[in-house]
Design a protein around this motif. Structure first.
Motif, mmCIF file in Angstrom:
data_model
loop_
_atom_site.group_PDB
_atom_site.id
_atom_site.type_symbol
_atom_site.label_atom_id
_atom_site.label_comp_id
_atom_site.label_asym_id
_atom_site.label_seq_id
_atom_site.Cartn_x
_atom_site.Cartn_y
_atom_site.Cartn_z
ATOM 1 N N TRP A 6 1.050 -1.270 0.182
ATOM 2 C CA TRP A 6 0.035 0.126 0.170
ATOM 3 C C TRP A 6 0.684 1.076 -0.286
ATOM 4 O O TRP A 6 1.963 0.972 0.624
ATOM 5 N N ALA A 7 0.345 2.379 -0.171
ATOM 6 C CA ALA A 7 1.149 3.677 0.120
ATOM 7 C C ALA A 7 -0.444 4.321 1.010
ATOM 8 O O ALA A 7 -1.031 4.519 1.013
ATOM 9 N N GLN A 8 0.172 5.239 1.671
ATOM 10 C CA GLN A 8 0.129 6.271 2.162
ATOM 11 C C GLN A 8 0.859 7.218 2.661
ATOM 12 O O GLN A 8 1.474 7.174 1.884
ATOM 13 N N ASP A 9 -0.398 8.384 2.766
ATOM 14 C CA ASP A 9 0.192 9.782 3.034
ATOM 15 C C ASP A 9 1.076 9.593 4.801
ATOM 16 O O ASP A 9 0.952 8.269 5.566
ATOM 17 N N GLU A 10 1.729 10.400 5.255
ATOM 18 C CA GLU A 10 2.873 10.843 6.519
ATOM 19 C C GLU A 10 1.534 10.594 7.265
ATOM 20 O O GLU A 10 1.734 10.680 9.055
ATOM 21 N N GLN A 11 0.321 10.990 7.668
ATOM 22 C CA GLN A 11 -0.643 11.088 8.410
ATOM 23 C C GLN A 11 -1.501 9.256 8.357
ATOM 24 O O GLN A 11 -2.463 9.038 9.021
ATOM 25 N N GLY A 12 -1.497 8.413 7.416
ATOM 26 C CA GLY A 12 -2.004 7.037 7.265
ATOM 27 C C GLY A 12 -3.149 6.926 6.600
ATOM 28 O O GLY A 12 -3.198 6.072 5.846
ATOM 29 N N LEU A 13 -2.937 8.265 5.631
ATOM 30 C CA LEU A 13 -4.319 8.064 4.406
ATOM 31 C C LEU A 13 -4.128 7.072 3.917
ATOM 32 O O LEU A 13 -3.180 7.568 3.187
ATOM 33 N N ASN A 26 5.959 6.690 -9.754
ATOM 34 C CA ASN A 26 7.021 5.937 -9.294
ATOM 35 C C ASN A 26 5.707 4.790 -9.057
ATOM 36 O O ASN A 26 6.797 3.440 -8.272
ATOM 37 N N ASP A 27 5.018 5.030 -7.582
ATOM 38 C CA ASP A 27 4.720 4.703 -6.732
ATOM 39 C C ASP A 27 3.944 3.340 -7.581
ATOM 40 O O ASP A 27 3.834 1.596 -7.613
ATOM 41 N N LEU A 28 3.356 3.517 -8.808
ATOM 42 C CA LEU A 28 2.344 2.841 -9.287
ATOM 43 C C LEU A 28 2.696 2.069 -10.406
ATOM 44 O O LEU A 28 3.336 0.098 -10.423
ATOM 45 N N LYS A 29 4.117 2.261 -10.949
ATOM 46 C CA LYS A 29 5.255 1.745 -10.775
ATOM 47 C C LYS A 29 5.886 0.373 -10.588
ATOM 48 O O LYS A 29 6.254 -1.007 -10.665
ATOM 49 N N PHE A 30 5.967 0.986 -9.441
ATOM 50 C CA PHE A 30 7.041 0.070 -7.933
ATOM 51 C C PHE A 30 5.354 -0.825 -7.397
ATOM 52 O O PHE A 30 5.619 -2.476 -8.010
ATOM 53 N N PHE A 31 4.359 -0.840 -7.476
ATOM 54 C CA PHE A 31 3.628 -1.985 -7.270
ATOM 55 C C PHE A 31 3.166 -2.561 -8.843
ATOM 56 O O PHE A 31 3.572 -4.143 -8.746
ATOM 57 N N GLU A 36 3.105 -8.099 -10.071
ATOM 58 C CA GLU A 36 2.905 -8.968 -11.747
ATOM 59 C C GLU A 36 3.254 -10.490 -11.347
ATOM 60 O O GLU A 36 4.325 -10.645 -10.984
ATOM 61 N N ASP A 37 3.013 -11.300 -12.280
ATOM 62 C CA ASP A 37 3.058 -12.319 -12.232
ATOM 63 C C ASP A 37 2.477 -13.259 -10.525
ATOM 64 O O ASP A 37 3.041 -14.116 -10.457
ATOM 65 N N ASN A 38 2.209 -12.247 -10.325
ATOM 66 C CA ASN A 38 1.475 -12.726 -8.682
ATOM 67 C C ASN A 38 -0.131 -12.703 -8.538
ATOM 68 O O ASN A 38 -0.831 -12.225 -9.465
ATOM 69 N N THR A 39 -0.724 -12.920 -7.505
ATOM 70 C CA THR A 39 -1.899 -12.282 -6.850
ATOM 71 C C THR A 39 -2.465 -10.956 -5.968
ATOM 72 O O THR A 39 -1.497 -11.151 -5.276
ATOM 73 N N ILE A 40 -3.218 -10.698 -6.738
ATOM 74 C CA ILE A 40 -4.228 -9.378 -5.659
ATOM 75 C C ILE A 40 -5.398 -9.650 -5.371
ATOM 76 O O ILE A 40 -5.869 -10.554 -5.832
ATOM 77 N N VAL A 41 -4.995 -9.084 -4.104
ATOM 78 C CA VAL A 41 -6.669 -9.540 -3.187
ATOM 79 C C VAL A 41 -7.174 -8.092 -3.005
ATOM 80 O O VAL A 41 -6.382 -7.727 -2.509
ATOM 81 N N MET A 42 -8.691 -8.026 -3.331
ATOM 82 C CA MET A 42 -8.997 -6.430 -2.449
ATOM 83 C C MET A 42 -10.230 -6.385 -2.479
ATOM 84 O O MET A 42 -11.050 -7.467 -3.426
ATOM 85 N N GLY A 43 -11.358 -5.732 -2.484
ATOM 86 C CA GLY A 43 -12.102 -5.601 -1.735
ATOM 87 C C GLY A 43 -13.098 -4.803 -3.010
ATOM 88 O O GLY A 43 -12.251 -5.306 -4.009
ATOM 89 N N ARG A 44 -14.337 -5.658 -3.154
ATOM 90 C CA ARG A 44 -15.147 -4.890 -4.705
ATOM 91 C C ARG A 44 -14.995 -3.180 -4.768
ATOM 92 O O ARG A 44 -14.862 -3.463 -5.521
ATOM 93 N N LYS A 45 -15.513 -3.127 -3.571
ATOM 94 C CA LYS A 45 -15.650 -1.146 -3.970
ATOM 95 C C LYS A 45 -14.125 -0.960 -4.392
ATOM 96 O O LYS A 45 -13.413 0.057 -5.098
ATOM 97 N N THR A 46 -13.137 -1.082 -3.771
ATOM 98 C CA THR A 46 -11.620 -0.331 -4.672
ATOM 99 C C THR A 46 -11.790 -1.591 -5.793
ATOM 100 O O THR A 46 -11.365 -0.845 -6.541
ATOM 101 N N PHE A 47 -11.927 -2.575 -6.447
ATOM 102 C CA PHE A 47 -12.150 -3.223 -7.504
ATOM 103 C C PHE A 47 -12.788 -2.239 -8.538
ATOM 104 O O PHE A 47 -12.505 -1.995 -9.110
ATOM 105 N N GLU A 48 -13.730 -1.651 -7.766
ATOM 106 C CA GLU A 48 -14.921 -0.983 -8.769
ATOM 107 C C GLU A 48 -14.324 0.944 -8.657
ATOM 108 O O GLU A 48 -14.363 0.988 -9.815
#
Length: 166
Positions: A6-13, A26-31, A36-48
């Protein structure tokens, strides 16, 4: 192996209306590089919030209580146990990737944490759940490159779960 990323700001947002409150390529590139070539798990709202499409070159698991939920190209799971069973048999890394409830549910099972900290405060509505940092050892820290595209100072951090002493 189970890891959270995950990425967060300095307050944890971590979010605003199921999206990222910042633009940091650059964070999106890191993600992408990590997942890649692995599995990601997310909730439905994040997916949407990502446009209801799986990301290329990785398996996507969408967690939802909605037994009728369907999305093209993703695995739909309804319980923590289903995901843990999947991760146990998957040869790559299963990355927990949001939102806050999904992180909270899976943090106790993660072996590694990949956190990007953006040294800035944003406005939003979702924060990362509390982490007991006593259980984790930082194994990597690298400063991100700030430039015209990546306007905020940031750093990449990797943590390994400490082994319980016997």
């Amino acid at each position: 192996m189970l890891a959270a990323i995950w990425a967060q700001d300095e307050q944890g947002l971590i979010g605003k209306e199921n999206k990222l409150p910042w633009h940091l390529p650059n964070d999106l590139k890191f993600f992408k590089q990590m997942t890649e070539d692995n599995t990601i798990v997310m909730g439905r709202k994040t997916f949407e919030g990502m446009g209801s499409r799986p990301l290329p070159n990785r398996k996507t698991i969408v967690m939802t209580r909605d037994k009728d939920f369907f999305a093209e190209g993703v695995l739909v799971m309804h319980s923590i146990e289903d995901v843990l069973d999947y991760a146990e048999h998957f040869t790559g890394i299963t990355f927990i990737s949001g939102g806050a409830k999904i992180y909270s549910d899976f943090l106790p099972y993660c072996d590694v944490l990949y956190r990007t900290v953006i040294k800035y405060s944003f406005e939003g509505d979702t924060v990362f759940p509390e982490v007991d940092w006593e259980n984790w050892t930082m194994i990597n820290l690298s400063e991100g490159e700030q430039n015209d595209e990546n306007a905020y100072p940031y750093q990449f951090e990797t943590y390994q779960r400490k082994v319980a002493s016997e």
